[in-house]
Scaffold this active site. Structure first.
Site, PDB file in Angstrom:
ATOM      1  N   LYS A 161      13.414  -1.656   4.922  1.00 32.29           N
ATOM      2  CA  LYS A 161      13.129  -1.612   3.184  1.00 32.29           C
ATOM      3  C   LYS A 161      15.400  -0.828   3.412  1.00 32.29           C
ATOM      4  O   LYS A 161      16.155  -0.741   2.584  1.00 32.29           O
ATOM      5  CB  LYS A 161      13.163  -0.523   2.514  1.00 32.29           C
ATOM      6  CG  LYS A 161      13.487  -0.187   0.999  1.00 32.29           C
ATOM      7  CD  LYS A 161      12.261   0.462   0.186  1.00 32.29           C
ATOM      8  CE  LYS A 161      13.191   0.637  -1.256  1.00 32.29           C
ATOM      9  NZ  LYS A 161      11.433   1.034  -2.013  1.00 32.29           N
ATOM     10  N   GLU A 194      13.918   3.855  14.867  1.00 32.36           N
ATOM     11  CA  GLU A 194      13.291   2.878  15.593  1.00 32.36           C
ATOM     12  C   GLU A 194      13.994   2.025  15.450  1.00 32.36           C
ATOM     13  O   GLU A 194      14.183   0.838  16.094  1.00 32.36           O
ATOM     14  CB  GLU A 194      11.717   3.383  14.982  1.00 32.36           C
ATOM     15  CG  GLU A 194      10.873   4.564  15.437  1.00 32.36           C
ATOM     16  CD  GLU A 194      11.292   5.082  14.674  1.00 32.36           C
ATOM     17  OE1 GLU A 194      12.205   5.462  13.435  1.00 32.36           O
ATOM     18  OE2 GLU A 194      10.373   6.242  13.481  1.00 32.36           O
ATOM     19  N   GLY A 223       8.343   0.711   0.195  1.00 37.16           N
ATOM     20  CA  GLY A 223       7.490  -0.064   1.567  1.00 37.16           C
ATOM     21  C   GLY A 223       6.490  -0.328   2.308  1.00 37.16           C
ATOM     22  O   GLY A 223       6.483  -1.481   2.259  1.00 37.16           O
ATOM     23  N   ARG A 224       5.166   0.387   1.564  1.00 38.03           N
ATOM     24  CA  ARG A 224       4.207   0.116   2.182  1.00 38.03           C
ATOM     25  C   ARG A 224       3.599  -0.577   1.598  1.00 38.03           C
ATOM     26  O   ARG A 224       2.799  -0.980   1.254  1.00 38.03           O
ATOM     27  CB  ARG A 224       3.226   1.374   2.047  1.00 38.03           C
ATOM     28  CG  ARG A 224       3.476   2.130   0.653  1.00 38.03           C
ATOM     29  CD  ARG A 224       2.520   4.209   1.223  1.00 38.03           C
ATOM     30  NE  ARG A 224       3.145   4.902  -0.318  1.00 38.03           N
ATOM     31  CZ  ARG A 224       4.216   5.672  -0.423  1.00 38.03           C
ATOM     32  NH1 ARG A 224       5.249   4.904   0.970  1.00 38.03           N
ATOM     33  NH2 ARG A 224       4.113   6.424  -1.536  1.00 38.03           N
ATOM     34  N   GLU A 275       0.224   7.942   3.099  1.00 37.89           N
ATOM     35  CA  GLU A 275       1.325   8.217   2.857  1.00 37.89           C
ATOM     36  C   GLU A 275       1.975   8.461   1.198  1.00 37.89           C
ATOM     37  O   GLU A 275       2.593   8.749   0.704  1.00 37.89           O
ATOM     38  CB  GLU A 275       2.426   7.115   3.425  1.00 37.89           C
ATOM     39  CG  GLU A 275       3.985   7.489   3.077  1.00 37.89           C
ATOM     40  CD  GLU A 275       4.606   6.667   3.821  1.00 37.89           C
ATOM     41  OE1 GLU A 275       5.297   7.490   5.105  1.00 37.89           O
ATOM     42  OE2 GLU A 275       5.408   5.384   3.353  1.00 37.89           O
ATOM     43  N   HIS A 323     -20.676   2.165  18.515  1.00 41.22           N
ATOM     44  CA  HIS A 323     -21.252   1.692  20.245  1.00 41.22           C
ATOM     45  C   HIS A 323     -20.292   2.721  20.567  1.00 41.22           C
ATOM     46  O   HIS A 323     -20.294   3.792  21.687  1.00 41.22           O
ATOM     47  CB  HIS A 323     -21.267   0.845  20.673  1.00 41.22           C
ATOM     48  CG  HIS A 323     -22.235   0.030  20.358  1.00 41.22           C
ATOM     49  ND1 HIS A 323     -23.539  -0.088  21.211  1.00 41.22           N
ATOM     50  CD2 HIS A 323     -22.030  -0.782  19.976  1.00 41.22           C
ATOM     51  CE1 HIS A 323     -23.911  -1.025  20.452  1.00 41.22           C
ATOM     52  NE2 HIS A 323     -23.231  -1.251  20.109  1.00 41.22           N
ATOM     53  N   LYS A 371      12.052  13.329  10.482  1.00 38.10           N
ATOM     54  CA  LYS A 371      12.897  12.506  11.031  1.00 38.10           C
ATOM     55  C   LYS A 371      14.217  13.740  11.076  1.00 38.10           C
ATOM     56  O   LYS A 371      15.371  13.243  12.066  1.00 38.10           O
ATOM     57  CB  LYS A 371      12.835  12.213   9.879  1.00 38.10           C
ATOM     58  CG  LYS A 371      12.252  10.243   9.837  1.00 38.10           C
ATOM     59  CD  LYS A 371      12.475  10.103   8.666  1.00 38.10           C
ATOM     60  CE  LYS A 371      11.731   8.883   8.631  1.00 38.10           C
ATOM     61  NZ  LYS A 371      11.852   7.781   6.935  1.00 38.10           N
TER      62      LYS A 371
HETATM   63  O1  F6P Z   1       9.236   7.172   7.364  1.00 38.64           O
HETATM   64  C1  F6P Z   1       8.522   6.487   6.549  1.00 38.64           C
HETATM   65  C2  F6P Z   1       9.167   5.724   6.058  1.00 38.64           C
HETATM   66  O2  F6P Z   1       9.732   5.500   5.190  1.00 38.64           O
HETATM   67  C3  F6P Z   1       8.137   4.315   4.972  1.00 38.64           C
HETATM   68  O3  F6P Z   1       7.797   4.632   4.092  1.00 38.64           O
HETATM   69  C4  F6P Z   1       8.575   3.190   5.430  1.00 38.64           C
HETATM   70  O4  F6P Z   1       7.829   2.235   5.355  1.00 38.64           O
HETATM   71  C5  F6P Z   1       8.985   3.301   7.635  1.00 38.64           C
HETATM   72  O5  F6P Z   1       9.157   4.692   7.065  1.00 38.64           O
HETATM   73  C6  F6P Z   1       9.729   2.281   7.061  1.00 38.64           C
HETATM   74  O6  F6P Z   1      11.089   2.233   6.503  1.00 38.64           O
HETATM   75  P1  F6P Z   1      12.024   1.419   6.514  1.00 38.64           P
HETATM   76  O7  F6P Z   1      11.500   0.408   5.698  1.00 38.64           O
HETATM   77  O8  F6P Z   1      13.703   1.796   5.463  1.00 38.64           O
HETATM   78  O9  F6P Z   1      12.507   0.784   7.856  1.00 38.64           O
END
Ligand code: F6P
Length: 500
Positions: free
Chosen positions: A185, A191, A244-245, A330, A361, A471
């Site tokens: 987003k 990452e 995002g979620r 979240e 189990h 972060k």
């Molecule tokens: O660190 C949490 C977060 O901001 C989430 O809310 C989001 O889904 C995820 O990181 C990834 O963010 P982006 O889509 O901006 O890479």
């Protein structure tokens, strides 16, 4: 007033579940709701008329109706970030201009899907979707659940910054025949951008002259993707007001639209849209997300339940608990109200879970005999996702229903080691089948349930400031090395990374 209602709820002494059934022959009928190919059985919870009445008053008092109208109208419901939350508009339910904007952006995505199908990017066989959190969990769940009968393309989702994840994903991919979809987003996430850079390196190493030509960006900030070097024609933007979620409905769902086909993506949206309409137009007592949220709040707020467990009794839904963890934790794992005052109550419980029958189990011992009271949710499908002997599916469902019955009924024994307390609550969601439409409805159900939980607690479910501090500290460590931290952290950095 709100405090009074919570006090009344806290003081309420429920009958046992078996007594609730004994005193109401129609309990199953009254507490089972059907919508969009999903059956929600809430009868094995302690919701009784009084609890439901008190929560209905609380919902009135917290203006759930107004909050829901505001959500669908595209009003600023994410007050801390001064934004709307326009995921329903992606399904056609929302402010007219947001719906039109979503449609236009989805049309753009469809154009790219059709172009790729027609060979515009060469002989493509693999989609490497790189994202994290909301930019990965939804696509991963959907592809895993719906792509089992043979997706049109091989789709892999990579999220973890650990290079082992990328190594594994590309192991059987031909870099010349791979599209890399960078899903972010913000288009700033460490990452995702590092994984994307390494994926390009993998392509170059594999002999691809121009890896940029195989990149696609899925983002709410197209200008950042442009700066990153991605061609305008392969950037699929989405509305910044989609969290995002909540973003699998927009271009973050690209691997679904391309990998599984446009009709699958459409059916998914339609299933969610039907759940939107149900949520928006149905009175509380028949409203599945609202009633489920009442049960959630009852246990988390008045019975001290710190966790809730979700077990997918269907292999296709094995990633559902992971998906729900982000959605619920979240969104509602917060100690502050939308007004900026201390919450003064418990935040959302920890969501955890697994897959039935495996979990039976492994962890069900604690559910039956541990000292924690844990509301359990079973999610199952009437229709199997395979062609093996029907004994598999019958046994799976038999076990699912047996666990709910056992948790409720218990078994008294003077031998405490063999005593089952019983009266332990569960909810069961029975799907007609796991299809794009029912899965869309299921996910939208969970979104709205999370929203109702938030509204009744006074939480803004649409921000996530809690993720920022870690972060920032990670960046400080990367920039400055081990100095300036607590002794333990500095020692760990030195031990593993030296001076970096
Ligand atoms: O660190 C949490 C977060 O901001 C989430 O809310 C989001 O889904 C995820 O990181 C990834 O963010 P982006 O889509 O901006 O890479």
């Amino acid at each position: 007033m709100t405090d009074d209602l919570w006090t009344e709820l806290e003081q309420h002494q429920p009958s046992s579940l078996t007594d609730l059934f004994a005193s109401d022959k129609d309990r199953v009928g009254r507490l089972t709701l059907e919508q969009s190919g999903l059956r929600f059985d809430l009868s094995k919870t302690h919701l009784d008329d009084e609890v439901i009445g008190l929560f209905t008053n609380l919902a009135d008092h917290m203006n759930l109706e107004g909050a829901t109208a505001a959500l669908f109208a595209g009003a600023v419901v994410n007050v801390t970030e001064d934004r709307a939350a326009e995921h329903p508009a992606e399904r056609g339910n929302g402010d007219v201009s947001a719906v039109a904007n979503a449609r236009a952006l989805q049309d753009r995505m469809r154009g790219l899907v059709e172009a790729i199908d027609a060979g515009a990017m060469g002989d493509i066989q693999h989609i490497l979707h790189i994202g994290i959190g909301g930019s990965a969990l939804g696509p991963k769940l959907l592809v895993d659940a719906l792509g089992r009968d043979g997706a049109r393309y091989d789709v892999k989702v990579v999220s973890n910054i650990d290079g082992a994840a990328l190594t594994e994903a590309v192991k059987h991919m031909d870099p010349h025949k791979t599209i890399v979809a960078i899903a972010s987003k913000t288009f700033t996430t460490t990452e995702t951008l590092l994984n994307a850079t390494s994926a390009m390196e993998w392509m170059r190493d594999g002999g691809v002259d121009d890896p940029y030509a195989q990149l696609i960006a899925l983002t709410a900030y197209p200008e950042k993707a442009l700066e990153w070097g991605i061609d305008q024609s392969r950037i699929l933007p989405f509305n910044e007001a989609v969290g995002g979620r909540y973003s699998l409905w927009c271009s973050i769902g690209f691997p679904v639209a391309l990998g599984l086909g446009w009709s699958v993506y459409q059916e998914l949206l339609e299933g969610a849209a039907a759940m939107d309409r149900h949520f928006r137009n149905t009175p509380a007592l028949q409203n599945a997300p609202t009633m489920a949220a009442f049960a959630d709040l009852y246990y988390a707020q008045t019975k001290g339940c710190q966790t809730r467990a979700v077990f997918a009794y269907d292999e296709r839904l094995r990633l559902l608990p992971d998906y729900l963890q982000q959605l619920e934790m979240e969104s509602n794992g917060k100690s502050v109200t939308a007004n900026g005052t201390p919450l003064g109550r418990k935040s959302a419980p920890v969501t955890w879970g697994g897959v039935g029958t495996d979990a039976q189990h492994a962890v069900f011992q604690l559910l039956h005999q541990g000292t924690h009271l844990i509301p359990v949710e079973f999610v199952a499908s009437k229709t199997p996702g395979h062609d093996f002997d029907t004994a598999h599916h019958e046994t799976l469902l038999v076990n699912c229903f047996a666990q709910g019955a056992a948790l409720m009924a218990g078994l008294k024994s003077d031998n405490l080691a063999r005593n089952y307390f019983g009266d332990r609550p569960s909810t069961t969601i029975l799907m007609d089948d796991v299809t794009p439409s029912t899965l869309g409805a299921l996910i939208a159900f969970y979104e709205h349930r999370t929203f109702v939980n938030a509204v009744l607690l006074g939480i803004n479910p649409f921000d996530q400031f809690g993720v920022e501090l870690g972060k920032q500290i990670a960046k400080r460590i990367s920039d400055n090395g081990p100095s300036g931290f607590d002794p333990s952290t500095s020692a760990l950095i030195e031990a593993a990374l030296g001076d970096i």
